[in-house]
Design an enzyme around this catalytic site. Structure first.
Site, mmCIF file in Angstrom:
data_model
loop_
_atom_site.group_PDB
_atom_site.id
_atom_site.type_symbol
_atom_site.label_atom_id
_atom_site.label_comp_id
_atom_site.label_asym_id
_atom_site.label_seq_id
_atom_site.Cartn_x
_atom_site.Cartn_y
_atom_site.Cartn_z
ATOM 1 N N ARG A 1 0.826 -1.212 0.000
ATOM 2 C CA ARG A 1 0.000 0.000 0.000
ATOM 3 C C ARG A 1 0.864 1.268 0.000
ATOM 4 N NH1 ARG A 1 -3.934 -0.572 4.793
ATOM 5 N NH2 ARG A 1 -2.159 -1.629 5.693
ATOM 6 N N GLU A 2 1.928 1.233 -0.820
ATOM 7 C CA GLU A 2 2.833 2.377 -0.877
ATOM 8 C C GLU A 2 2.109 3.642 -1.347
ATOM 9 O OE1 GLU A 2 3.355 -0.639 -2.047
ATOM 10 O OE2 GLU A 2 5.439 -1.272 -1.868
ATOM 11 N N GLY B 1 -25.820 0.701 15.874
ATOM 12 C CA GLY B 1 -25.012 -0.393 16.428
ATOM 13 C C GLY B 1 -23.699 0.039 17.018
ATOM 14 N N CYS C 1 -8.389 1.034 1.231
ATOM 15 C CA CYS C 1 -8.281 -0.340 0.756
ATOM 16 C C CYS C 1 -9.065 -1.256 1.676
ATOM 17 C CB CYS C 1 -6.829 -0.792 0.789
ATOM 18 S SG CYS C 1 -5.787 0.219 -0.244
ATOM 19 N N GLU D 1 -26.054 -3.381 -3.693
ATOM 20 C CA GLU D 1 -24.867 -3.468 -4.551
ATOM 21 C C GLU D 1 -24.668 -4.869 -5.120
ATOM 22 O OE1 GLU D 1 -21.996 -2.341 -1.424
ATOM 23 O OE2 GLU D 1 -20.895 -4.108 -2.053
ATOM 24 N N HIS E 1 -21.871 10.618 8.521
ATOM 25 C CA HIS E 1 -20.603 10.711 7.780
ATOM 26 C C HIS E 1 -19.950 12.071 7.958
ATOM 27 C CE1 HIS E 1 -22.991 7.559 5.835
ATOM 28 N NE2 HIS E 1 -21.832 6.948 5.766
ATOM 29 N N CYS F 1 -26.546 5.671 10.188
ATOM 30 C CA CYS F 1 -25.658 4.505 10.142
ATOM 31 C C CYS F 1 -24.939 4.423 11.486
ATOM 32 C CB CYS F 1 -24.670 4.666 8.981
ATOM 33 S SG CYS F 1 -23.785 3.152 8.561
HETATM 34 N N1 GLN Z 1 -24.146 -2.181 12.854
HETATM 35 C C1 GLN Z 1 -23.174 -1.571 12.004
HETATM 36 C C2 GLN Z 1 -22.607 -0.332 12.670
HETATM 37 O O1 GLN Z 1 -23.310 0.335 13.331
HETATM 38 C C3 GLN Z 1 -23.750 -1.208 10.651
HETATM 39 C C4 GLN Z 1 -22.695 -0.679 9.707
HETATM 40 C C5 GLN Z 1 -23.172 -0.428 8.273
HETATM 41 O O2 GLN Z 1 -24.327 -0.299 7.995
HETATM 42 N N2 GLN Z 1 -22.281 -0.337 7.332
HETATM 43 O O3 GLN Z 1 -21.445 0.004 12.518
HETATM 44 ZN ZN ZN Z 2 -25.180 1.754 7.568
#
Ligand code: GLN
Ligand code: ZN
Length: 763
Positions: free
Chosen positions: A16-17, A438, A522, A611, A700, A732
């Site tokens: 991974r240079e 989570g 990566c 996906e 995010h 998330c």
């Molecule tokens: N349970 C996971 C978390 O909270 C879900 C992650 C995800 O959806 N990519 O990190």
């Molecule tokens: Zn998520």
């Protein structure tokens, strides 16, 4: 003799240079010269490696500092106006601003949108175009890299994303048709073709992977127009049209009549297309046969591969048949050699980028009658033939159990309305219940402790004690912040797939099997080589411990089967649907064990469902059927009163919402805040039957939302969902965030839910 070549090589480097060099540069610890020097060293090392492995012609311009689609946009000056001042000032900083955003020196630029490259785990940057967009050839990267390789004595072939795929992969910001821009784009391509010709390039590889997709009439017309114009150029290299990731099928006639000099086809994903391709291939055109898998890590089966090649060779002879991997090797790790810790038998079945090129050399030599190459291939075949008898590959008990599953095993005991009543009684939650997805912050302390534990510098007991403390901190915080359904925070997990893979039979792990996901990021996908079985419970102890700390419901947390599959290198000797079913069975047992341990809410994360969709729409129903069934096998072993959640992110569920509903989770949490609840449009058309938590803030970003913002999103959600359906949660997991932001954001979220409950009660 048939020529051996390939379509592109991993850029990141065995160690991974490139990642390190990029991150140093971004941090300001190095300069542009140092970064370019590393880039040059990697290119040259990889050309030399390919030549040594037996490749006759190496591609150039497959290298990229960040992404090849972005490179193409920059090359042809297809850059949104807002980045131009920075680009003019400092092209490299401008380039990275497009890739990653830029906030400094009075600039505040968002990055371009990023999305998945077809059905791989590589992400490309989506060029942003507009009506009347102008293009111009402003760079010389393909020419420069060609000359660089030539100066080193390599027979080199530049690679470029073709004009039609470039446009189809781009988006317009004003809703105009991106294919309308073709005529403006083609002169820039033509100019580059002439320059490459002048530089001495014999061939140019134009990647047109969109030819493996369902195409509309205007896209077909664009192909005809584009290649008619490029073909008539008096001074140009010969054109190799590269297609991959699937069969050409209904686009074969189109591809074969574009007047190209060579055609690359994927004979790993679509070996069945060989005869049709041979029939349609124009006289004198070269066929580049993609016969070793460019996106998986298994050795090819010489019996089948040689049979294909002999058929092609018979018709085409040496001159018109080239041998190549199915697609760019970008999607595989570079070299198997350092993987000394792998089981030697398993290692014998594997082939990374370098080994794949060696395989191709043997095939070319064997076709030419070389006995030594034939002997190597025979040996490879016999190793692979023994694979099915190797320990752990076939577990009759797993196969029998999966085969014996009746329809009842993918069916909850009662329908959702019945379950809802029982769950409401068991859980006694307020309206608009609050929860999280989570994970809680993975602090530096935690990461360091995990590394130290792995390296044997931290004992099991100390590590465990630290994790327990983390769980307790997360539980106390959630109670105090007023959340309704708690999580343990996942401090024990390095990664949502690896953590389970390490505890399941049938999985193996590499030390350096890195594959670029995007830019410097990566991943090291696990290898599923054998039937999947669960020797013992995986998460029960942690969930039980977390539940013991609180009287509120503690949510168990698992990764669902399709996501396990999608983020691994999957065995090639069993249909994916079956591997998925095996994982589902292992997880089903885990779900039941969690229930038996007193866990009343269990979330099974399936972020990768979308996906995994096949590239052709006609293949969607079959995929969705087994994907949904796998989830249901996992989730259906519990009592009605146990509440099953699922979570999905990465958006764009509108066109598969029926399948999402068919998973029959009691509650789904789903990413929506970045699109400002755009997703909910799907619920206008489709009445989602169960409960749903559309994410109310974007995890995010470090930005902490206001209560008012969250309330506004909840109101929007209530336009299409009933109050009985609605949950309140972030988008998330919180593992990438810091505690101060998480603390602030979740308190605001709880306040917004409480305010909304009061409003609803009053009304
Ligand atoms: N349970 C996971 C978390 O909270 C879900 C992650 C995800 O959806 N990519 O990190
Ligand atoms: Zn998520």
């Amino acid at each position: 003799m048939s020529l051996v070549t390939h379509l592109g090589f991993p850029r990141i480097g065995r160690k991974r240079e490139l990642k390190r060099a990029l991150e140093n540069y971004w941090r300001g610890d190095s300069n542009a010269d140092a970064l370019q020097a590393t880039a040059r060293e990697l290119r040259q090392r990889h050309w030399a490696l390919a030549r040594k492995a037996g490749t006759d012609v190496v591609p150039v311009n497959d290298f990229s500092l960040y992404d090849h689609v972005l490179d193409t946009a920059v090359l042809f000056d297809a850059i949104p106006t807002r980045y131009r001042p920075l680009l003019a000032d400092d092209p490299l900083r401008g380039y990275f601003a497009l890739a990653r955003g830029h906030k400094r020196d009075g600039h505040d630029l968002h990055a371009l949108e990023m999305t998945k490259w077809f059905d791989t785990n590589y992400h490309y940057l989506v060029p942003e175009l507009e009506r009347g967009q102008r293009f111009a050839l402003v760079g010389d990267k393909p020419v420069a890299e060609f000359l660089e390789a030539k100066a080193l004595g390599h027979d080199a072939r530049p690679v470029l994303l073709g004009p039609v795929s470039f446009l189809l992969l781009a988006k317009t910001v004003d809703g105009s048709d991106r294919l309308d821009l073709l005529d403006a784009l083609l002169p820039a391509y033509a100019e580059l073709l002439e320059k490459l010709h002048t530089a001495g390039a014999d061939w140019l590889q134009l990647d047109e992977p969109c030819l493996a997709l369902d195409l509309c009439d205007s896209a077909r017309a664009a192909y005809r127009r584009a290649y008619a114009q490029l073909n008539v150029l008096a001074r140009r290299p010969r054109l190799l049209l590269a297609t991959y990731f699937g069969a050409l099928d209904d686009n074969l006639e189109l591809a074969a009549t574009l007047g190209i000099d060579g055609l690359h086809v994927d004979l790993v994903r679509a070996p069945q297309q060989l005869d049709a391709v041979l029939k349609s291939l124009p006289a004198r055109a070269v066929l580049s046969a993609g016969v070793v898998d460019g996106r998986n890590i298994w050795r090819s089966a010489p019996d089948q591969t040689l049979a294909l090649l002999r058929r092609a060779h018979q018709q085409l002879g040496d001159e018109r048949l080239w041998l190549a991997p199915s697609c760019s090797l970008l999607h595989t790790p570079i070299d198997l050699e350092p993987e000394t810790a792998l089981d030697p038998q398993l290692r014998g079945w594997l082939s990374f980028a370098r080994q794949k090129l060696e395989e191709l050399r043997w095939y070319a030599d064997a076709l030419a009658g070389n006995a030594e190459a034939q002997a190597r291939l025979d040996a490879q075949q016999s190793v692979l033939t023994q694979r099915q008898h190797a320990p752990g590959v076939v577990r009759p008990r797993v196969r029998e159990r999966l085969a014996a599953l009746g329809p009842g095993s993918s069916q909850r005991q009662s329908d959702y309305p019945t379950r809802r009543t029982l769950q409401a009684k068991a859980l006694a939650l307020p309206p608009l219940p609050t929860t999280t997805i989570g994970s809680f912050p993975q602090t530096d302390e935690l990461r360091q402790a995990r590394a130290a534990h792995r390296a044997g510098r931290l004992g099991d007991d100390e590590y465990e004690a630290l994790l327990r403390r983390e769980v307790e901190i997360a539980v106390r915080f959630q109670e105090e912040a007023g959340l309704d359904v708690l999580v343990h925070g996942e401090p024990e997990r390095n990664d949502m797939v690896e953590y389970f893979g390490e505890q399941l039979e049938g999985f193996a792990f590499t030390k350096q099997g890195w594959v670029q996901s995007y830019g410097s990021r990566c991943v090291k996908p696990p290898i599923i080589y054998g039937d999947v079985a669960r020797p013992k419970p995986m998460t029960v102890a942690w969930s039980r411990y977390a539940q013991s700390l609180t009287t509120r419901p503690m949510k168990g947390m698992l990764t669902a089967p399709v996501t396990m599959l999608q983020w691994s290198f999957v065995r090639d000797d069993l249909p994916r649907s079956e591997v998925c079913g095996q994982i589902a069975l292992a997880l089903r047992d885990e779900v039941r064990d969690l229930e038996a341990a007193g866990i009343r809410v269990i979330q099974i994360d399936e972020p990768a469902l979308r996906e995994g969709l096949p590239l052709r729409r006609a293949d969607w129903p079959a995929y969705l059927a087994w994907a949904v069934r796998s989830f249901r096998i996992t989730a259906s072993g519990v009592d009605d009163a146990t509440q099953i959640h699922t979570h999905m992110c990465y958006s764009e569920f509108n066109d598969i919402i029926e399948a999402v509903a068919a998973m029959d989770a009691d509650v789904i949490s789903i990413e929506t805040s970045r699109s400002r609840m755009e997703l909910l449009d799907a619920f206008v058309r489709f009445q989602y039957p169960n409960e749903i938590g559309p994410g109310v803030y974007d995890i995010h970003s470090p930005r902490v939302p206001d209560t008012a913002e969250i309330t506004a999103l909840l109101r929007k959600a209530l336009d299409v969902l009933t109050p009985q359906q609605l949950w309140v949660n972030p988008d998330c997991g919180l593992k990438t965030r810091g505690w101060p932001e998480v603390d602030a954001a979740l308190r605001k979220m709880v306040a917004a839910a409480q305010a909304m409950r009061a409003t609803l009660a009053a009304a």
